[in-house]
Design a protein around this motif. Structure first.
Motif, short mmCIF file in Angstrom:
data_model
loop_
_atom_site.label_atom_id
_atom_site.label_comp_id
_atom_site.label_asym_id
_atom_site.label_seq_id
_atom_site.Cartn_x
_atom_site.Cartn_y
_atom_site.Cartn_z
N PRO A 2 50.59 -8.27 10.00
CA PRO A 2 51.01 -9.16 8.91
C PRO A 2 49.86 -9.39 7.93
CG PRO A 2 51.55 -10.09 11.06
CD PRO A 2 50.64 -8.93 11.30
N ARG A 49 50.30 -17.74 15.08
CA ARG A 49 51.03 -16.55 15.49
C ARG A 49 52.16 -16.91 16.46
NH1 ARG A 49 48.90 -11.30 15.74
NH2 ARG A 49 46.78 -12.07 16.10
N TYR A 52 55.44 -11.57 16.83
CA TYR A 52 54.87 -10.57 15.94
C TYR A 52 54.50 -11.13 14.57
CZ TYR A 52 56.79 -7.47 19.48
OH TYR A 52 57.09 -6.87 20.67
N ASP A 53 54.92 -12.33 14.27
CA ASP A 53 54.66 -12.89 12.95
C ASP A 53 54.07 -14.30 13.07
OD1 ASP A 53 55.54 -10.94 10.81
OD2 ASP A 53 57.32 -10.92 12.09
N TYR A 54 54.18 -15.09 12.00
CA TYR A 54 53.49 -16.38 11.95
C TYR A 54 54.43 -17.50 11.52
CZ TYR A 54 48.88 -14.22 12.49
OH TYR A 54 47.78 -13.55 12.98
N ASP A 81 59.46 -11.72 6.00
CA ASP A 81 58.92 -10.81 5.00
C ASP A 81 59.31 -11.24 3.59
OD1 ASP A 81 57.55 -8.41 4.20
OD2 ASP A 81 59.51 -7.51 3.81
N TYR A 95 54.04 -13.46 1.72
CA TYR A 95 53.85 -13.10 3.12
C TYR A 95 54.43 -11.71 3.36
CZ TYR A 95 54.15 -13.15 8.20
OH TYR A 95 54.03 -12.83 9.54
N ALA A 97 55.38 -9.21 6.26
CA ALA A 97 55.64 -9.34 7.69
C ALA A 97 54.99 -8.22 8.49
CB ALA A 97 57.15 -9.35 7.94
N SER A 98 54.97 -8.44 9.82
CA SER A 98 54.35 -7.48 10.74
C SER A 98 55.05 -6.14 10.70
CB SER A 98 54.40 -8.05 12.16
OG SER A 98 53.99 -7.08 13.09
N ALA A 101 56.69 -4.95 14.74
CA ALA A 101 57.83 -5.53 15.43
C ALA A 101 58.68 -4.43 16.04
CB ALA A 101 58.67 -6.35 14.45
#
Length: 395
Positions: A2, A49, A52-54, A81, A95, A97-98, A101
């Motif tokens: 991310p 965290r 996989y994301d925040y 995302d 943001y 995103a990861s 995932a």
């Protein structure tokens, strides 16, 4: 991994990789992400965290943390995302995103054979536009960072969000000033959409959700949208019956106690202290006689803790700001702060200009404005009252 991308701020385009379990953002040197800007608190917000994301958490910042136009708290808000994060009035981050995932989550939308569309008709366009929905999250609003940009003043910068969930999209209002209506009802929670659902933003944008364009009928379900609130105020000006000033307002204005309690749906009248007697007071009396709930600070002592506390309460609670605009007002810090606060939070600001301003600030130039007519002051007040009525604020 991310990341955050700075959209607006001291380093536009800069990428901040997010690779720690907890990341604080602020202007202090101990933060993991340091942003040098006066709008940013020393410790402004924290990213935590989650899988996989925040999630993002506000750290009781002075100027607030906003995601897609909605102010967040210290309870945490999950990021997705392309979410737009605003810190105060001057910093905007996107943001990202990861990318690690699980594949099932990444291909959620692509695996569904059905197509989804949004048909949008805006008042200033001759024909509706068709958008195919091809992302798991789509934002709509006036700001250019949205996936679908709507050029109408009644639309908030980040007005609403569509999220793909269980083989359809859900609609969620992003705290828009004028609200979002679905099939005639105000949207107050995330709501799954069905083919043919009718969505209205303010009075100038209408939309239809569709899974099959060949079976969609665009039916007007209300009268044609009225013009923007301040377009030719003289033409849209209406008269309201004049009633006596309520005993509560009259006594508070005259006995020195001040209109200090912020009542729901109040209008905040802001002005320079030197302008009270000749300019602000007649306006306040006129609006009060016409049953507009007002808040003014006249009988509070400026620069005292009580005054600051009352101003903060008014900024947070009042639904509209009326500015008594003079050179003196523009030089008053509390007037400047009030205007910035309302603009940043997409709350309406109406201006009465009492004199020519040599260097009009950019933040004021585009605001709805009425020029004071010294030979017919009541006509000016009527124009402002008409504008307030048109906002449908239930004041």
């Amino acid at each position: 991994m991310p990341a955050l991308r700075m959209v607006r701020g001291p380093e536009p385009g800069k990428i901040y990789d997010l690779n720690q379990d907890s990341i604080t953002i602020g202007r202090g040197r101990k933060n993991e992400i340091i942003i040098h800007d006066n709008e940013i608190s020393r410790e402004h917000c924290r990213l935590v965290r989650v899988l996989y994301d925040y999630e993002i958490v506000d750290l009781e910042s002075t100027n607030g943390t906003f995601v897609n136009g909605r102010r967040i708290t210290n309870l945490g808000f999950p990021l997705a995302d392309a979410n737009i994060i605003e810190l105060g009035d001057s910093i905007t981050l996107e943001y990202l995103a990861s990318d690690s995932a699980p594949e099932a989550s990444q291909s959620n939308l692509q695996n569904v054979p059905q197509h989804f569309f949004l048909v949008i008709r805006q008042a200033h366009q001759e024909a509706p536009e068709v958008y195919e929905l091809d992302r798991e999250e789509i934002t709509l609003g006036r700001h250019t960072d949205n996936h679908i940009v709507l050029q109408a003043q009644e639309v908030s910068r980040f007005h609403l969000r569509l999220s793909f969930y269980k083989n359809t999209y859900t609609l969620e209002d992003a705290g828009a000033t004028n609200g979002t209506h679905l099939n005639g009802n105000l949207v107050t929670a995330a709501t799954p959409l069905e083919h043919g659902d009718y969505i209205v933003l303010g009075t100038v944008v209408e939309m239809w959700f569709a899974t099959d364009l060949t079976q969609l009928t665009l039916e007007p379900r209300r009268a044609a949208p009225r013009p923007p609130v301040m377009r030719d105020l003289e033409r849209t000006m209406t008269k309201r019956s004049t009633e006596k000033l309520t005993d509560r307002l009259l006594s508070k204005l005259n006995n020195g106690s001040g209109v200090q309690d912020v009542v729901p749906n109040s209008v905040f009248v802001v002005y320079a202290r030197a302008d009270w007697k000749a300019r602000a007071a007649p306006l306040v009396n006129y609006l009060g006689r016409n049953n507009v709930t007002l808040w003014v600070d006249q009988n509070l002592t400026p620069e005292t803790p009580e005054w600051y506390e009352a101003i903060d309460a008014a900024l947070a609670t009042c639904v509209c700001l009326v500015v008594v605009l003079t050179e003196s007002a523009l030089n008053a810090p509390h007037v400047q702060r009030s205007i910035r606060h309302f603009i940043a939070r997409e709350k309406p600001v109406l201006v009465i200009r009492y004199e020519e301003i040599v260097d009009m600030p950019l933040m004021v130039q585009d605001l709805p404005m009425v020029d004071y007519n010294a030979s017919a002051p009541e006509r000016t007040y009527q124009a402002l009252l008409s504008a307030l009525n048109s906002l449908n604020l239930q004041i």
